[in-house]
Design a protein around this motif. Sequence first.
Motif, PDB file in Angstrom:
ATOM      1  N   LYS A   1      11.940  13.534 -28.344  1.00 44.74           N
ATOM      2  CA  LYS A   1      12.390  13.945 -29.674  1.00 44.74           C
ATOM      3  C   LYS A   1      11.218  14.318 -30.577  1.00 44.74           C
ATOM      4  CE  LYS A   1      16.649  11.258 -29.404  1.00 44.74           C
ATOM      5  NZ  LYS A   1      17.415  10.092 -29.889  1.00 44.74           N
ATOM      6  N   ALA A   2      10.032  13.763 -30.280  1.00 46.39           N
ATOM      7  CA  ALA A   2       8.839  14.154 -31.050  1.00 46.39           C
ATOM      8  C   ALA A   2       8.468  15.597 -30.775  1.00 46.39           C
ATOM      9  CB  ALA A   2       7.671  13.227 -30.714  1.00 46.39           C
ATOM     10  N   VAL A   3       8.790  16.082 -29.586  1.00 48.56           N
ATOM     11  CA  VAL A   3       8.576  17.505 -29.274  1.00 48.56           C
ATOM     12  C   VAL A   3       9.576  18.353 -30.054  1.00 48.56           C
ATOM     13  CG1 VAL A   3       8.518  19.227 -27.435  1.00 48.56           C
ATOM     14  CG2 VAL A   3       7.749  16.886 -26.969  1.00 48.56           C
ATOM     15  N   GLU A   4      10.834  17.899 -30.056  1.00 48.59           N
ATOM     16  CA  GLU A   4      11.894  18.649 -30.719  1.00 48.59           C
ATOM     17  C   GLU A   4      11.691  18.704 -32.227  1.00 48.59           C
ATOM     18  OE1 GLU A   4      15.458  20.610 -31.661  1.00 48.59           O
ATOM     19  OE2 GLU A   4      14.373  20.423 -29.768  1.00 48.59           O
ATOM     20  N   TYR A   5      11.422  17.536 -32.839  1.00 45.98           N
ATOM     21  CA  TYR A   5      11.374  17.482 -34.299  1.00 45.98           C
ATOM     22  C   TYR A   5       9.993  17.770 -34.870  1.00 45.98           C
ATOM     23  CZ  TYR A   5      16.037  15.401 -34.256  1.00 45.98           C
ATOM     24  OH  TYR A   5      17.379  15.181 -34.083  1.00 45.98           O
ATOM     25  N   GLY A   6       8.952  17.412 -34.139  1.00 42.21           N
ATOM     26  CA  GLY A   6       7.624  17.529 -34.730  1.00 42.21           C
ATOM     27  C   GLY A   6       6.692  18.503 -34.071  1.00 42.21           C
ATOM     28  N   GLY A   7       7.167  19.134 -32.994  1.00 39.15           N
ATOM     29  CA  GLY A   7       6.307  20.095 -32.310  1.00 39.15           C
ATOM     30  C   GLY A   7       5.143  19.458 -31.588  1.00 39.15           C
ATOM     31  N   ILE A   8       5.248  18.193 -31.267  1.00 40.55           N
ATOM     32  CA  ILE A   8       4.193  17.498 -30.534  1.00 40.55           C
ATOM     33  C   ILE A   8       4.133  18.039 -29.097  1.00 40.55           C
ATOM     34  CG2 ILE A   8       3.508  15.236 -29.591  1.00 40.55           C
ATOM     35  CD1 ILE A   8       3.021  15.425 -32.543  1.00 40.55           C
ATOM     36  N   ALA A   9       2.940  18.170 -28.557  1.00 32.42           N
ATOM     37  CA  ALA A   9       2.787  18.618 -27.180  1.00 32.42           C
ATOM     38  C   ALA A   9       3.447  17.623 -26.233  1.00 32.42           C
ATOM     39  CB  ALA A   9       1.312  18.769 -26.841  1.00 32.42           C
ATOM     40  N   GLU A  10       3.970  18.138 -25.112  1.00 33.78           N
ATOM     41  CA  GLU A  10       4.680  17.274 -24.172  1.00 33.78           C
ATOM     42  C   GLU A  10       3.806  16.132 -23.667  1.00 33.78           C
ATOM     43  OE1 GLU A  10       6.136  19.848 -21.142  1.00 33.78           O
ATOM     44  OE2 GLU A  10       7.868  20.521 -22.322  1.00 33.78           O
ATOM     45  N   THR A  11       2.556  16.430 -23.361  1.00 34.31           N
ATOM     46  CA  THR A  11       1.672  15.368 -22.860  1.00 34.31           C
ATOM     47  C   THR A  11       1.447  14.305 -23.920  1.00 34.31           C
ATOM     48  OG1 THR A  11      -0.227  16.732 -23.488  1.00 34.31           O
ATOM     49  CG2 THR A  11       0.499  16.826 -21.179  1.00 34.31           C
ATOM     50  N   GLU A  12       1.340  14.727 -25.190  1.00 36.41           N
ATOM     51  CA  GLU A  12       1.138  13.768 -26.280  1.00 36.41           C
ATOM     52  C   GLU A  12       2.408  12.954 -26.526  1.00 36.41           C
ATOM     53  OE1 GLU A  12      -1.839  13.125 -27.713  1.00 36.41           O
ATOM     54  OE2 GLU A  12      -2.487  14.476 -26.106  1.00 36.41           O
ATOM     55  N   ALA A  13       3.565  13.603 -26.365  1.00 35.94           N
ATOM     56  CA  ALA A  13       4.828  12.883 -26.526  1.00 35.94           C
ATOM     57  C   ALA A  13       4.955  11.781 -25.470  1.00 35.94           C
ATOM     58  CB  ALA A  13       6.000  13.852 -26.433  1.00 35.94           C
TER      59      ALA A  13
ATOM     60  N   THR B   1       0.873  -1.172   0.000  1.00 31.56           N
ATOM     61  CA  THR B   1       0.000   0.000   0.000  1.00 31.56           C
ATOM     62  C   THR B   1       0.911   1.222   0.000  1.00 31.56           C
ATOM     63  OG1 THR B   1      -1.747  -1.162   1.189  1.00 31.56           O
ATOM     64  CG2 THR B   1      -1.797   1.243   1.237  1.00 31.56           C
ATOM     65  N   ILE B   2       0.813   2.032  -1.051  1.00 36.18           N
ATOM     66  CA  ILE B   2       1.732   3.158  -1.247  1.00 36.18           C
ATOM     67  C   ILE B   2       0.912   4.430  -1.480  1.00 36.18           C
ATOM     68  CG2 ILE B   2       3.553   4.113  -2.715  1.00 36.18           C
ATOM     69  CD1 ILE B   2       4.302   1.216  -3.437  1.00 36.18           C
ATOM     70  N   LEU B   3       1.300   5.480  -0.830  1.00 35.45           N
ATOM     71  CA  LEU B   3       0.679   6.787  -1.035  1.00 35.45           C
ATOM     72  C   LEU B   3       1.751   7.771  -1.487  1.00 35.45           C
ATOM     73  CD1 LEU B   3      -1.751   8.697  -0.897  1.00 35.45           C
ATOM     74  CD2 LEU B   3      -1.202   9.058   1.532  1.00 35.45           C
ATOM     75  N   VAL B   4       1.647   8.235  -2.749  1.00 38.84           N
ATOM     76  CA  VAL B   4       2.549   9.255  -3.269  1.00 38.84           C
ATOM     77  C   VAL B   4       1.886  10.607  -3.049  1.00 38.84           C
ATOM     78  CG1 VAL B   4       3.803  10.107  -5.280  1.00 38.84           C
ATOM     79  CG2 VAL B   4       3.433   7.630  -5.003  1.00 38.84           C
ATOM     80  N   LYS B   5       2.577  11.483  -2.343  1.00 38.94           N
ATOM     81  CA  LYS B   5       1.995  12.766  -1.941  1.00 38.94           C
ATOM     82  C   LYS B   5       2.595  13.938  -2.727  1.00 38.94           C
ATOM     83  CE  LYS B   5      -0.150  13.498   1.448  1.00 38.94           C
ATOM     84  NZ  LYS B   5      -1.599  13.725   1.673  1.00 38.94           N
ATOM     85  N   ASN B   6       1.701  14.858  -3.125  1.00 41.27           N
ATOM     86  CA  ASN B   6       2.093  16.182  -3.624  1.00 41.27           C
ATOM     87  C   ASN B   6       2.970  16.128  -4.876  1.00 41.27           C
ATOM     88  OD1 ASN B   6       0.756  17.442  -1.411  1.00 41.27           O
ATOM     89  ND2 ASN B   6       2.564  17.028  -0.130  1.00 41.27           N
ATOM     90  N   ALA B   7       2.702  15.208  -5.757  1.00 42.94           N
ATOM     91  CA  ALA B   7       3.482  15.104  -6.986  1.00 42.94           C
ATOM     92  C   ALA B   7       2.786  15.832  -8.121  1.00 42.94           C
ATOM     93  CB  ALA B   7       3.677  13.638  -7.353  1.00 42.94           C
ATOM     94  N   THR B   8       3.552  16.117  -9.182  1.00 43.61           N
ATOM     95  CA  THR B   8       2.963  16.551 -10.447  1.00 43.61           C
ATOM     96  C   THR B   8       2.622  15.275 -11.216  1.00 43.61           C
ATOM     97  OG1 THR B   8       4.259  18.578 -10.505  1.00 43.61           O
ATOM     98  CG2 THR B   8       3.348  17.805 -12.589  1.00 43.61           C
ATOM     99  N   VAL B   9       1.354  15.014 -11.418  1.00 42.11           N
ATOM    100  CA  VAL B   9       0.880  13.739 -11.946  1.00 42.11           C
ATOM    101  C   VAL B   9       0.529  13.883 -13.423  1.00 42.11           C
ATOM    102  CG1 VAL B   9      -0.833  11.905 -11.721  1.00 42.11           C
ATOM    103  CG2 VAL B   9       0.033  13.057  -9.668  1.00 42.11           C
ATOM    104  N   TRP B  10       1.265  13.177 -14.247  1.00 42.81           N
ATOM    105  CA  TRP B  10       0.991  13.115 -15.685  1.00 42.81           C
ATOM    106  C   TRP B  10       0.070  11.918 -15.907  1.00 42.81           C
ATOM    107  CZ3 TRP B  10       4.154  15.923 -19.532  1.00 42.81           C
ATOM    108  CH2 TRP B  10       5.021  16.857 -18.933  1.00 42.81           C
ATOM    109  N   THR B  11      -1.187  12.153 -16.103  1.00 45.18           N
ATOM    110  CA  THR B  11      -2.155  11.058 -16.112  1.00 45.18           C
ATOM    111  C   THR B  11      -2.170  10.275 -17.415  1.00 45.18           C
ATOM    112  OG1 THR B  11      -3.957  12.441 -16.923  1.00 45.18           O
ATOM    113  CG2 THR B  11      -3.623  12.325 -14.513  1.00 45.18           C
ATOM    114  N   SER B  12      -1.742  10.883 -18.530  1.00 41.24           N
ATOM    115  CA  SER B  12      -1.921  10.310 -19.873  1.00 41.24           C
ATOM    116  C   SER B  12      -3.396  10.032 -20.150  1.00 41.24           C
ATOM    117  CB  SER B  12      -1.083   9.033 -20.040  1.00 41.24           C
ATOM    118  OG  SER B  12       0.286   9.353 -20.121  1.00 41.24           O
ATOM    119  N   GLU B  13      -4.263  10.794 -19.476  1.00 40.12           N
ATOM    120  CA  GLU B  13      -5.711  10.760 -19.688  1.00 40.12           C
ATOM    121  C   GLU B  13      -6.167  12.172 -20.076  1.00 40.12           C
ATOM    122  OE1 GLU B  13      -8.050   8.378 -19.457  1.00 40.12           O
ATOM    123  OE2 GLU B  13      -6.840   6.682 -18.775  1.00 40.12           O
ATOM    124  N   ASP B  14      -7.460  12.301 -20.266  1.00 42.02           N
ATOM    125  CA  ASP B  14      -8.000  13.623 -20.614  1.00 42.02           C
ATOM    126  C   ASP B  14      -7.722  14.653 -19.519  1.00 42.02           C
ATOM    127  OD1 ASP B  14      -8.931  12.605 -22.970  1.00 42.02           O
ATOM    128  OD2 ASP B  14     -10.981  12.251 -22.237  1.00 42.02           O
TER     129      ASP B  14
END
Length: 1009
Positions: free
Chosen positions: A882-894, A568-581
């Motif tokens: 590298k998709a951000v660098e070369y293709g201008g893809i948004a960081e979340t999409e990368a 059982t793990i509780l991660v507190k106060n992080a910046t969470v990249w959900t890869s969801e909407d």
Amino acid sequence: MKKIITLLITLAVTSAVRAQTPTFPRNGVYDERPEMYAFTNATIYVDARTVVENATLLIKNGIVVAAAKDVQIPSGTVVTDLKGRRIYPALIDMESDYGMPEIARGQRGGRGFSPQIESNKKGAYGWNQAVNADAEAGKIFTLNTTKADELRKLGFGAVLTHHHDGIVRGTGALVSLSSESENSTVLRHPASFHLSFSKGTSTQQYPNSPMGSMALLRQTYYDAEWYKNSGKNVEFNLSLEAFNKHTSLPTIFEATDKWSLLRADKLGDEFKTQYIFRGSGDEYQRVDEIKAAGGSIIVPINYPSAFDVEDAWDADNVSLAEMKHWEMAPANAATLEKAGVNFVLTSALLKTKTEFWPNLRKAIEHGLSETKALEALTTIPAQLLQCSDKIGSLKTGTWANFIITSGSIFSADNILYENWIRGKKYVINSLSQTDIRGTYQLNLNDEKGKLVITGKPDKPDYQVVLRDTVKITPKVTFLNDVISINFQPDRRTPNATTRLTGYLEGTTLKGSGENAKGEAIKWAATFQEAYKAPETRRDSTQRPVPNVGKPLYPFVGFGNTEKPKSETILVKNATVWTSEDAGVLTNTDVLVENGKITKVGKNLSAATARVIDGTGKHLTPGIIDEHSHIALASVNEGGQSSSAEVRMSDVVNPDDINIYRQLAGGVTMSQLLHGSANSIGGQSAVVKLKWGSNVNEMLVPEAQYIKFALGENVKQSNSPNATIRYPQTRMGVEQVFYDHFIRAREYDRSWDAYNSMKNKIGVPAPRRDIELETLAEILNGKRFITCHSYVQSEINMLIKVADSLGFKINTFTHILEGYKVADKMKKHGVAGSSFADWWAYKMEVKDAIPYNAAILAKVGVLTSINSDDAEMARRLNQEAAKAVEYGGIAETEALKMVTINPAKILRLDKRTGSIKVGKDADLVLWNNHPLSIYARPDYTIVEGAICYSTDGDDKRRGEVEQERARLIQKMISAKTGGATAVRPPFRRQRMWHCEDVEGIMAEGEEEGK
């Protein structure tokens, strides 16, 4: 008593028959006297758990009549008094090639040699020459007096022998180690059935990998069943005839390591066969899984030598796993005994047979009980071979296979006097030889000294001591109580030899002799003190067993002393990249329970949770590598243009250090793909990177994929001598697809027709073909294609084939010209899994561009970034950037290109790939922005278990260094103490790539040369 009398009558009736050898004429006089022997006053081990003191062993015509006290001895019996000595059942070895012909290794391919596609075995046999089901050891057995004598001197009376050649090796024969004719030596034929993963001397291209061997065995089982039921009406096949004939025998499967054993067990479970396994000595490393396999194990006691690590650079070439195996291997048998695994012991795999008893004593020193050791050499092998009524004990009615010893068979001082095999005596050491070891007062005329006799009773060491300090090693012969001693009393005159001859009278040696001047000498050596043998073994019931540490999970450096468990793990106060909407959530908590994400939000709490402070850190889903070849024992089965029948799950190697290294890069799941040697490759294995877990715990069984390939590798343009295997052109590749899918469709329809019949009586079932069955799964939408691809023309071709035959391609991997056909890919509904910026490493990659992934994504193709490389997979977060660098893809999409997108490609997005309540807790906590080159994981969590952490890594590094230092010192001490030490060889771990093909080198050719 009635039983004994009945047996005597029976033996009397049969004695003449035995003496005459019924079917052979005799050139001479027939001797029909019964052969009756009695051995009295002995300690008799009727079996390992039944010991009778002051007992008599009575045998007649090679059969045990009685082994008990107060045995009535018939007149005419030859009686031998064995007071103070012991009788044991003769030992049995279940793993031997005794009496088998030498295996002539043939040319198996290599540079300048064309592959052999078809079998060159003449006759109505099966299609693959590695299937030697028709081999019968009993028919090719010939006496080998030298090897028989070698084994008899160790105490063996019978062995199970077979021809060690092929994946299916045919039958074994139980043979005695007597010097009589083959007709009386072969005790049971056939006695066993033998399998392995090694193709042996077969020069045929297929199989060239462990997974191919597994598939060949699997198909052979199915073919044999079909042949038994209806196949005889279609073809005559001697190989399948023999296979069906022998599967009822005890089946022994040769394993080369613990994973090979478990792989074999998986096959046995599939066909409801419990194998006996020939182990390799590393079973202690996964004893729980070995026990769960349920089979008995033939355990070798061939321990590795210490490495010569006095040179620090040489020591660097020895892995921690090799060091630990050197230390722990002697405890293997004891570990199996403690775990309750049934096993026997074998002399197989020893460099020399003389290592057998010292190594067995070493096993006892490390905790193996003497009772279990004796059982493992007598009663248990007899039980496994279903011949307990004949061998393995000295019960009434068994064959008279026994050995006579001076004391405990496990003692270093023990003397093996005689080995009786079916009532025939083989003298190893004379029973009349006297033990004269001890210290004697030596008188040479008027000169006094000492004679010190040490060593073993059968091979004493002698030392003459004159003038208190002059120690001389004489040349001595002692036989039948007569002794001869030659020595040079003065080293300054080496040619001055004193010669003494005498005899033993009571406890005194005495006689006469001459000195160098020819003067007569009267001499006597008066017994003073008995020799005290040094302690050479440990009785585990009286002395502590050596501490050899704990196994690691996996058994490599950075392994765990305990298997990781979900927390059982509780991660507190992080910046969470959900890869969801929901995108990126700041100052957010994530709660993990029972391997799942249970809450995502702010100010969460859990009383029993491990709390991890995520302040200033970034929490992302675990990275998923859609295209990997790590953790595999092999990668290509290239013997045929289609290998759809092979399964990468059969060759997953949980000990691969690359699992740990990629966890250190945030990877939590990988699709382990077949290589690109064939148009139609093998079935994929999707695994969670659970460091320390076994294969079954790592596999994601619902992910059903297969590797296809296009391009140069398929038509073997990278193998200039491979000009036989079809296809040789890109046009041929297209035809391979059409041919195989059309056949698969017809195959599927034949089964549909058969299964739809209400009354199947008398209607034969179609032959089960696991290659076509796999392709039919694709047609039925149950298995999905990942295709190695580069050139747009070939991509168009496969889309056309799929559209015309009505199936879908799931993924084009590599797809470095995907930007040219992105619209067509979108229309077909196929995903793209691309490199970020690889190009120009071969001709068909010359048009690759680093904008490829971004273009595919912007057109609407589901796109991921993969590695196809053990090193690149450690930096997939940077590859996505590298998709951000070369293709201008948004960081979340990368980031999605290495998280939720590959999860969708693998059809596992409902389970993993994003941070969402209910999904698997596959998470990475980064110390920096996850697409930064400075980011590294602080924690990598797989299904709630912390499989990597920076703190844990630092701790492990220290532990590894400490353990290496300890073991290095232990090896140096072993060498100093006289143990054999070998120079460490340089090894380099092989990193698999798409085009790698193994197992087809010429004999003697080294890999990489």
